[in-house]
Design a protein around this motif. Structure first.
Motif, PDB file in Angstrom:
ATOM      1  N   CYS A  47       0.663  -0.922   0.175  1.00 17.32           N
ATOM      2  CA  CYS A  47       0.100  -0.087  -0.006  1.00 17.32           C
ATOM      3  C   CYS A  47       1.118   1.357   0.217  1.00 17.32           C
ATOM      4  CB  CYS A  47      -1.438   0.017   0.981  1.00 17.32           C
ATOM      5  SG  CYS A  47      -2.368  -1.308   0.822  1.00 17.32           S
ATOM      6  N   GLN A  48       1.669   1.662   0.555  1.00 19.44           N
ATOM      7  CA  GLN A  48       2.586   2.194   0.807  1.00 19.44           C
ATOM      8  C   GLN A  48       3.520   2.827  -0.154  1.00 19.44           C
ATOM      9  OE1 GLN A  48       3.315   4.813   2.986  1.00 19.44           O
ATOM     10  NE2 GLN A  48       2.326   3.433   4.814  1.00 19.44           N
ATOM     11  N   LEU A  49       3.822   1.567  -1.289  1.00 20.30           N
ATOM     12  CA  LEU A  49       4.079   1.702  -2.477  1.00 20.30           C
ATOM     13  C   LEU A  49       3.605   2.438  -3.668  1.00 20.30           C
ATOM     14  CD1 LEU A  49       7.170   0.805  -4.436  1.00 20.30           C
ATOM     15  CD2 LEU A  49       6.047  -1.302  -5.108  1.00 20.30           C
ATOM     16  N   LEU A  50       2.481   1.588  -3.143  1.00 22.34           N
ATOM     17  CA  LEU A  50       1.310   2.271  -4.514  1.00 22.34           C
ATOM     18  C   LEU A  50       1.126   3.523  -3.828  1.00 22.34           C
ATOM     19  CD1 LEU A  50      -0.821  -0.713  -4.629  1.00 22.34           C
ATOM     20  CD2 LEU A  50       0.198   0.076  -6.302  1.00 22.34           C
ATOM     21  N   ILE A  51       0.786   4.121  -2.428  1.00 26.74           N
ATOM     22  CA  ILE A  51       0.687   5.478  -2.412  1.00 26.74           C
ATOM     23  C   ILE A  51       2.269   6.683  -3.123  1.00 26.74           C
ATOM     24  CG2 ILE A  51       0.608   6.876  -0.399  1.00 26.74           C
ATOM     25  CD1 ILE A  51      -0.915   4.408   1.332  1.00 26.74           C
ATOM     26  N   LEU A  52       3.372   5.760  -2.465  1.00 26.24           N
ATOM     27  CA  LEU A  52       4.451   6.773  -3.227  1.00 26.24           C
ATOM     28  C   LEU A  52       4.684   7.002  -4.891  1.00 26.24           C
ATOM     29  CD1 LEU A  52       6.985   4.972  -1.038  1.00 26.24           C
ATOM     30  CD2 LEU A  52       5.702   7.923  -0.774  1.00 26.24           C
ATOM     31  N   LYS A  53       4.312   6.300  -5.250  1.00 28.34           N
ATOM     32  CA  LYS A  53       3.993   6.208  -6.962  1.00 28.34           C
ATOM     33  C   LYS A  53       2.859   7.202  -7.655  1.00 28.34           C
ATOM     34  CE  LYS A  53       6.199   0.975  -7.919  1.00 28.34           C
ATOM     35  NZ  LYS A  53       7.465   1.941  -8.457  1.00 28.34           N
ATOM     36  N   ASN A  54       1.893   6.909  -6.635  1.00 28.55           N
ATOM     37  CA  ASN A  54       0.314   7.653  -7.459  1.00 28.55           C
ATOM     38  C   ASN A  54       0.291   8.737  -6.981  1.00 28.55           C
ATOM     39  OD1 ASN A  54      -0.823   5.928  -9.204  1.00 28.55           O
ATOM     40  ND2 ASN A  54      -0.044   4.058  -7.510  1.00 28.55           N
ATOM     41  N   HIS A  55       1.084   8.984  -5.800  1.00 27.74           N
ATOM     42  CA  HIS A  55       1.240  10.608  -5.446  1.00 27.74           C
ATOM     43  C   HIS A  55      -0.448  10.548  -4.259  1.00 27.74           C
ATOM     44  CE1 HIS A  55       4.920  11.263  -7.234  1.00 27.74           C
ATOM     45  NE2 HIS A  55       4.160  11.176  -8.463  1.00 27.74           N
ATOM     46  N   VAL A 407     -30.634  18.127   5.915  1.00 29.83           N
ATOM     47  CA  VAL A 407     -31.167  16.196   5.705  1.00 29.83           C
ATOM     48  C   VAL A 407     -31.365  15.734   5.727  1.00 29.83           C
ATOM     49  CG1 VAL A 407     -32.968  18.359   5.096  1.00 29.83           C
ATOM     50  CG2 VAL A 407     -32.026  16.748   3.074  1.00 29.83           C
ATOM     51  N   LEU A 408     -29.389  15.403   6.676  1.00 33.91           N
ATOM     52  CA  LEU A 408     -29.457  13.816   5.848  1.00 33.91           C
ATOM     53  C   LEU A 408     -29.217  13.110   7.743  1.00 33.91           C
ATOM     54  CD1 LEU A 408     -26.481  14.677   3.911  1.00 33.91           C
ATOM     55  CD2 LEU A 408     -28.237  13.220   3.434  1.00 33.91           C
ATOM     56  N   PRO A 409     -29.285  12.061   7.799  1.00 34.15           N
ATOM     57  CA  PRO A 409     -28.945  11.729   8.761  1.00 34.15           C
ATOM     58  C   PRO A 409     -27.384  12.268   9.568  1.00 34.15           C
ATOM     59  CG  PRO A 409     -29.249   9.780   7.819  1.00 34.15           C
ATOM     60  CD  PRO A 409     -29.264  10.688   6.415  1.00 34.15           C
ATOM     61  N   CYS A 410     -26.182  11.791   8.478  1.00 28.41           N
ATOM     62  CA  CYS A 410     -25.503  12.773   9.262  1.00 28.41           C
ATOM     63  C   CYS A 410     -24.617  13.496   7.444  1.00 28.41           C
ATOM     64  CB  CYS A 410     -23.931  11.288   9.440  1.00 28.41           C
ATOM     65  SG  CYS A 410     -23.590  10.250   7.915  1.00 28.41           S
ATOM     66  N   LYS A 411     -23.599  13.934   8.006  1.00 31.39           N
ATOM     67  CA  LYS A 411     -22.616  14.941   6.854  1.00 31.39           C
ATOM     68  C   LYS A 411     -21.794  13.815   6.584  1.00 31.39           C
ATOM     69  CE  LYS A 411     -20.757  18.481  10.414  1.00 31.39           C
ATOM     70  NZ  LYS A 411     -20.355  19.313  11.155  1.00 31.39           N
ATOM     71  N   LEU A 412     -21.390  14.257   5.027  1.00 33.99           N
ATOM     72  CA  LEU A 412     -20.644  13.376   4.208  1.00 33.99           C
ATOM     73  C   LEU A 412     -19.037  13.472   4.713  1.00 33.99           C
ATOM     74  CD1 LEU A 412     -22.532  14.555   0.593  1.00 33.99           C
ATOM     75  CD2 LEU A 412     -22.922  12.571   2.077  1.00 33.99           C
ATOM     76  N   LYS A 413     -18.886  12.350   4.760  1.00 32.63           N
ATOM     77  CA  LYS A 413     -17.435  12.398   5.264  1.00 32.63           C
ATOM     78  C   LYS A 413     -16.465  11.831   4.624  1.00 32.63           C
ATOM     79  CE  LYS A 413     -18.590  12.124  10.259  1.00 32.63           C
ATOM     80  NZ  LYS A 413     -19.219  11.185  11.953  1.00 32.63           N
ATOM     81  N   HIS A 414     -16.456  10.736   3.682  1.00 35.95           N
ATOM     82  CA  HIS A 414     -15.372   9.493   2.824  1.00 35.95           C
ATOM     83  C   HIS A 414     -16.166   9.376   1.721  1.00 35.95           C
ATOM     84  CE1 HIS A 414     -13.677   9.365   7.182  1.00 35.95           C
ATOM     85  NE2 HIS A 414     -14.411   8.848   7.101  1.00 35.95           N
ATOM     86  N   TYR A 415     -15.687   9.695   0.336  1.00 35.53           N
ATOM     87  CA  TYR A 415     -16.965   9.203  -0.911  1.00 35.53           C
ATOM     88  C   TYR A 415     -15.948   8.227  -1.494  1.00 35.53           C
ATOM     89  CZ  TYR A 415     -11.600  11.941  -2.708  1.00 35.53           C
ATOM     90  OH  TYR A 415     -10.524  12.242  -2.795  1.00 35.53           O
ATOM     91  N   CYS A 416     -16.474   7.150  -1.779  1.00 40.23           N
ATOM     92  CA  CYS A 416     -15.723   5.715  -2.392  1.00 40.23           C
ATOM     93  C   CYS A 416     -15.579   7.296  -4.291  1.00 40.23           C
ATOM     94  CB  CYS A 416     -17.360   5.341  -2.752  1.00 40.23           C
ATOM     95  SG  CYS A 416     -18.544   4.732  -0.809  1.00 40.23           S
ATOM     96  N   ALA A 417     -14.180   5.652  -4.349  1.00 39.08           N
ATOM     97  CA  ALA A 417     -13.454   6.985  -5.729  1.00 39.08           C
ATOM     98  C   ALA A 417     -13.100   5.347  -6.235  1.00 39.08           C
ATOM     99  CB  ALA A 417     -12.699   7.597  -5.244  1.00 39.08           C
ATOM    100  N   ARG A 418     -13.264   5.961  -7.516  1.00 39.36           N
ATOM    101  CA  ARG A 418     -12.493   4.976  -8.225  1.00 39.36           C
ATOM    102  C   ARG A 418     -11.434   4.484  -8.686  1.00 39.36           C
ATOM    103  NH1 ARG A 418     -16.520   0.878 -10.421  1.00 39.36           N
ATOM    104  NH2 ARG A 418     -18.526   1.727 -10.275  1.00 39.36           N
ATOM    105  N   ILE A 419     -10.487   4.123  -8.326  1.00 39.63           N
ATOM    106  CA  ILE A 419      -8.757   4.514  -7.886  1.00 39.63           C
ATOM    107  C   ILE A 419      -8.350   4.260  -9.205  1.00 39.63           C
ATOM    108  CG2 ILE A 419      -6.887   4.591  -7.473  1.00 39.63           C
ATOM    109  CD1 ILE A 419      -8.399   5.814  -4.927  1.00 39.63           C
ATOM    110  N   ALA A 420      -7.314   4.818  -9.845  1.00 35.06           N
ATOM    111  CA  ALA A 420      -6.607   4.445 -10.561  1.00 35.06           C
ATOM    112  C   ALA A 420      -5.635   4.969 -10.282  1.00 35.06           C
ATOM    113  CB  ALA A 420      -7.290   5.916 -11.828  1.00 35.06           C
ATOM    114  N   LEU A 421      -4.698   2.749 -10.973  1.00 35.12           N
ATOM    115  CA  LEU A 421      -2.893   2.832 -10.655  1.00 35.12           C
ATOM    116  C   LEU A 421      -2.283   3.454 -11.637  1.00 35.12           C
ATOM    117  CD1 LEU A 421      -3.276  -0.601  -9.089  1.00 35.12           C
ATOM    118  CD2 LEU A 421      -3.395   1.456  -8.230  1.00 35.12           C
TER     119      LEU A 421
END
Length: 421
Positions: A47-55, A407-421
């Motif tokens: 995970c760390q390697l992919l995080i670094l490679k993809n900034h 009007v929502l039950p909670c705030k929007l916090k984390h979005y689902c993203a389609r990550i490109a490698l």
């Protein structure tokens, strides 16, 4: 002959060289990337390697996810697990892939442990005080001697049959048991079901479609080096809260008995990689919110602008927007990212082509809210509350509900993203 004059010839010490392996990692859109890695690399290192490679920003939610396509099973690989060792347990008949994605529920237990276990499903040792602190319950779940008992009903698939049976189960340090006589916990009535040192736990990603389970909240245990689906020990719960309770408790039990993972938790006051500092987590959230605002400031106002049509569709470039996915696909995507309050995505409505849908996780459930376009005085607006609060585009709407519950039950916090490698 004196010891000082004795000559000893030692064998030459050869440097240890780790064999390199090539692994393939997939993103949400099924594009893949090959990585050459050492044979002892852990899931966290990948995970760390992919995080670094993809900034990417490391917010402690990135994970490697193992998905068994044919059986519809998947699991988040623990940080300490060796990736090559995980792959060595794969069977040829099963199409298995490694995905790199975010899982916001990965360490949620360490932030708010008391919310994971309903009172009717957990029993603490008799010498334990009734009122447990945040750190106290963490210590107990990771302790080698005072592990709490989890108990409740589960549906179990009978080995070699298609039928399921509802039984009363108990989780103890020695393994998972079920009672042969109602809810009796007497040793003579307890039958061993499974231990965890040589097996991994998977969640059912397809509900009851493949397994024929009585509910959609399935999970199972797959022995290492297994021969396929015939070796699976399959269970299912009556609701998502119950499944989350069982799977979290078993995950913690596996962690507490794993020598490789004991270093992942440290209660001595030193900084831990798993238990996140609340102040640090808050600063990350604030920084992310500011980034959203900065991006919003760069947008052109669509009122009277010659590029109004382009601005109406500017949401298509946002990571949280998913074009033309079904309700079922949206639920699967949120489930993969973790059922933490505030995990969300925005998608096109399938029932009404002119509207959109906000899919949001709250209270271990996924809820869907329709975003309706309104036209007023020749101008187009979007609303979630029948026009009481209006927004010129979807980006403005999302940014508002990230800061305000409305009007929502909670705030929007984390979005689902389609990550490109």
């Amino acid at each position: 002959m004196s010891l000082s004059s004795r000559r000893v010839t030692l064998p030459a010490v050869m440097p240890i060289t780790l064999q390199k392996r090539v692994i393939k990692i997939y993103s949400e859109d099924d594009t893949s990337r090959a990585l050459e890695v050492p044979s002892d690399i852990t899931a966290r290192d990948v995970c760390q390697l992919l995080i670094l490679k993809n900034h990417y920003v490391d917010d402690h939610s990135w994970t490697l996810f193992e998905q068994l396509t044919h059986t519809g099973l998947g699991r988040a690989i623990e940080d300490h697990e060796l990736v090559i060792e995980v792959q060595s347990n794969w069977v040829v008949e099963e199409e298995t892939k490694l995905y790199f994605r975010k899982n916001y529920a990965k360490y949620e237990f360490f932030k708010n442990p008391l919310s994971f276990f309903p009172d009717h499903m957990i029993s603490f040792p008799s010498e334990t005080s009734a009122a447990l602190s945040h750190s106290g319950i963490l210590q107990m779940f990771l302790s080698s001697s005072t592990y709490p008992e989890i108990h409740g009903y589960l549906h179990a698939k009978e080995q070699g049959k298609k039928s399921w049976k509802k039984l009363y189960f108990l989780l103890r340090r020695s393994g998972l048991y079920f009672s042969t006589k109602g809810t009796s916990k007497e040793p003579r009535h307890l039958q061993f079901f499974c231990e965890f040192s040589n097996s991994d736990m998977y969640m059912s990603l397809t509900g009851k479609k493949i397994s024929g389970a009585p509910t959609n909240y399935g999970f199972c245990f797959k022995p290492n080096k297994s021969g396929g689906t015939r070796d699976l020990k399959q269970l299912c719960a009556d609701d998502e809260q119950s499944r989350t309770c069982w799977m979290t408790a078993i995950r913690l039990l596996k962690r507490s008995i794993s020598e490789n993972s004991l270093v992942a938790m440290d209660f001595s006051g030193h900084r831990s990689r798993i238990i996140e500092n609340p102040t640090e987590a808050l600063s990350v959230a604030v920084e992310e919110g500011l980034a959203w605002r900065r991006r919003g400031c760069l947008r052109l106002n669509s009122h009277g602008s010659p590029v109004a049509v382009a601005n109406m569709a500017i949401h298509r470039s946002q990571s949280w927007f998913h074009h033309k996915i079904s309700r079922e696909e949206a639920q699967r995507l949120i489930l993969q990212h973790g059922l933490v309050d505030g995990v969300f995505l925005v998608r096109d409505s399938q029932s009404n082509p002119k509207t959109f849908v906000l899919s949001l996780s709250h209270g271990l459930k996924i809820k869907h809210f329709q975003i309706v376009p309104l036209e007023d005085d020749g101008k187009l607006f979007y609303t979630l509350d029948d026009g009481h609060t209006r927004f010129t585009d979807l980006i403005q709407l999302v940014e508002f509900y990230q800061l305000n519950k409305g009007v929502l039950p909670c705030k929007l916090k984390h979005y689902c993203a389609r990550i490109a490698l």
